[in-house]
Design an enzyme around this catalytic site. Structure first.
Site, PDB file in Angstrom:
ATOM      1  CD  GLU A  66      -2.587   1.095   2.676  1.00 44.44           C
ATOM      2  OE1 GLU A  66      -2.867  -0.031   3.114  1.00 44.44           O
ATOM      3  OE2 GLU A  66      -2.902   2.144   3.229  1.00 44.44           O
ATOM      4  CG  ASP A  67       1.476   2.937   3.424  1.00 43.97           C
ATOM      5  OD1 ASP A  67       0.444   3.213   2.794  1.00 43.97           O
ATOM      6  OD2 ASP A  67       1.506   2.780   4.645  1.00 43.97           O
TER       7      ASP A  67
END
Ligand code: MN
Length: 497
Positions: A66-67
């Protein structure tokens, strides 16, 4: 003998640790701390839950996709399908394609679907959320509020229903401060006024209890104090007109004894020495709570004008009471008992509580076994799946699963849990759609009742069926649970077709 990681398990965690460290290099959190601290703390919490090495590895990797834009293919190639599945379950939907509430609710739905296939996903989310709450003061105001409320409305009740009380307590107490700051201050103030008195009282009664047991030759007893969580106190105060004197269980004494027999012996000693309050004795060993909680509870007059709750349990029940379903997960991953290889020492330091840390077994209780996703959690996902309006999703989620619950029984003694306000119709469909579709009548505690009757805690419900009986349109309004409403509609539309 503590369980220690096998060579493969240690190697897996080491690789995930190094991988995550590189992936998050140069990234910082709102607090200014390196981002990697967050994933490392998440892994430590998972280890404390007692879950296995794969879950801990996935915990280290949980923000990689995700990041920091690691690809799914890379995780799959390096760590395999199982870990990729766990990581994907907690990964939010893409920022570019989805926005705002839609992204948020969509991500929640995705998390629940993954959880219904593998409960370990939820535990990674729990650990992630717990660390985020511990560091919530650094997060911008409006985001803080959302996280705190969502924790109180969704994650804390889920933790409770899974029997993970330690987590439930901490999630609630951390979120309370940010969700309802004024009420928090109010309760804190009340608590401070009474806390000195409470701890003196508990110390005194603990000493007397130890003396009483020594006299009986029972020395192998561990005692501890448990003070009620601040959010749980808040909920109780709301029901008791904000009168602290009406809260009996603000402090409790806990006795941890070697065996089940000792639990009942200890209760005998307590009742032989102090007078118990009537109607406050609970045997959750013979009749465990639906979430698996076991203990003996009693409340005694201490002789100096006050009363205190005493909880008696074995070490194994204690571990179960604090960690619930999580305390079974590591068995699924099949831990092997091996000697600790010196090169793994750093893992023990990273993970202070290694999964399955030896807990003495109670006599006659089988250890291990597969851990399945509970039925109610599967039903939750099923009924939520077709909801597309974000607001409806949260609303039905709360109505079905997190409103106050009642526990009723089948004639055979099986527990069925339902939301408050449920009718025999909800009960019938909770058991099986066939029973609901052919229900002719219902008995509660042996007496015939109407199908609109609101069931109450402890009712024994018996459903009569007839091949010729069928649901009517009216049942949809009477039914409280989505599963019943959905089944009735399905039957009626089939009939109309
Ligand atoms: Mn995270």
């Amino acid at each position: 003998m503590p369980t220690t990681p096998s060579k493969e398990e240690a190697e897996l965690i080491t690789r995930a640790y190094e991988f995550a460290k590189r992936a998050h290099e140069g990234h910082t959190r709102y607090s200014g701390d390196p981002y990697f601290n967050h994933v490392e703390e998440t892994a430590k919490i998972l280890a404390e839950f007692g879950v296995g090495a794969k879950t801990i590895g996935a915990g280290l990797l949980h923000d990689s996709i995700e990041d920091v834009g690691t690809s799914e293919e890379e995780v799959k190639e390096k760590f395999g399908d199982e870990i990729l599945f766990l990581v994907k379950g907690v990964t939010k939907l893409g920022r570019l394609k989805y926005r705002g509430v839609e992204r948020h609710v969509g991500s929640l739905q995705k998390l629940f679907v993954a959880t219904s296939q593998d409960i370990r996903v939820l535990f990674i989310k729990f650990a992630d959320r717990l660390h985020n709450l511990r560091t919530l003061e650094y997060v911008p105001e409006e985001k803080r509020q959302r996280i705190a409320l969502e924790t109180l409305e969704i994650y804390a009740p889920l933790a409770y229903r899974l029997g993970v009380r330690k987590l439930h307590r901490e999630l609630e107490d951390l979120a309370f401060k940010y969700a309802y700051p004024e009420d928090y201050e109010k309760v804190l103030h009340l608590l401070k006024q009474t806390s000195e008195g409470t701890s003196k009282r508990l110390d005194k009664i603990m000493k007397s209890i130890k003396k009483a047991f020594a006299k009986e030759g029972m020395r192998n007893i561990r005692t501890e104090c448990r003070v009620k969580g601040i959010y749980s106190l808040y909920k109780k105060l709301q029901r008791k007109d904000w009168d602290m004197d009406k809260v009996y269980d603000i402090g409790a004494v806990r006795l941890i004894v070697p065996s089940v027999n000792d639990c009942y012996r200890a209760l005998g000693v307590i009742h032989g020495t102090w007078r118990p309050l009537p109607n406050r004795i609970r045997d959750y060993i013979a009749f465990e709570k639906p979430n698996g909680y076991k203990s003996l509870h009693t409340t005694i007059f201490t002789g100096d004008g006050s009363i205190v709750e005493v909880q008696i349990r074995t070490e194994k029940m204690h571990r179960g009471a604090e960690y619930g379903i999580a305390s079974h997960i590591s068995y699924k991953e099949g831990f092997k008992k091996k000697m600790l290889n010196p090169s793994f020492v750093w893992i023990r330091q990273l993970l202070p509580y290694w999964p399955g840390e030896s807990v003495p077994a109670d006599e006659n209780t089988p250890s291990g076994g597969q851990i399945n996703v509970p039925l109610w959690l599967k039903q939750l996902v099923e009924t939520q799946q077709n909801i597309t309006e974000p607001q409806d999703f949260i609303k039905t989620l709360k109505a079905d699963f997190f409103e106050h619950r009642i526990f009723v029984f089948t004639p055979k003694g099986d527990v069925v849990d339902l939301p408050v306000g449920s009718s025999p119709i909800d009960f019938a469909y909770a058991i099986h759609s066939d029973i609901g579709d052919h229900m002719a009548g219902a008995k509660v505690n042996g007496k015939l009742v109407s199908l609109e009757t609101k069931l109450e805690n402890g009712n024994i419900v018996n459903i009569d069926t007839k091949e010729s009986s069928h649901p009517t349109q009216k049942w949809i309004d009477v039914a409280k649970t989505s599963i019943a409403k959905k089944s009735i509609k399905a039957f009626l539309s089939k009939e109309a077709a």
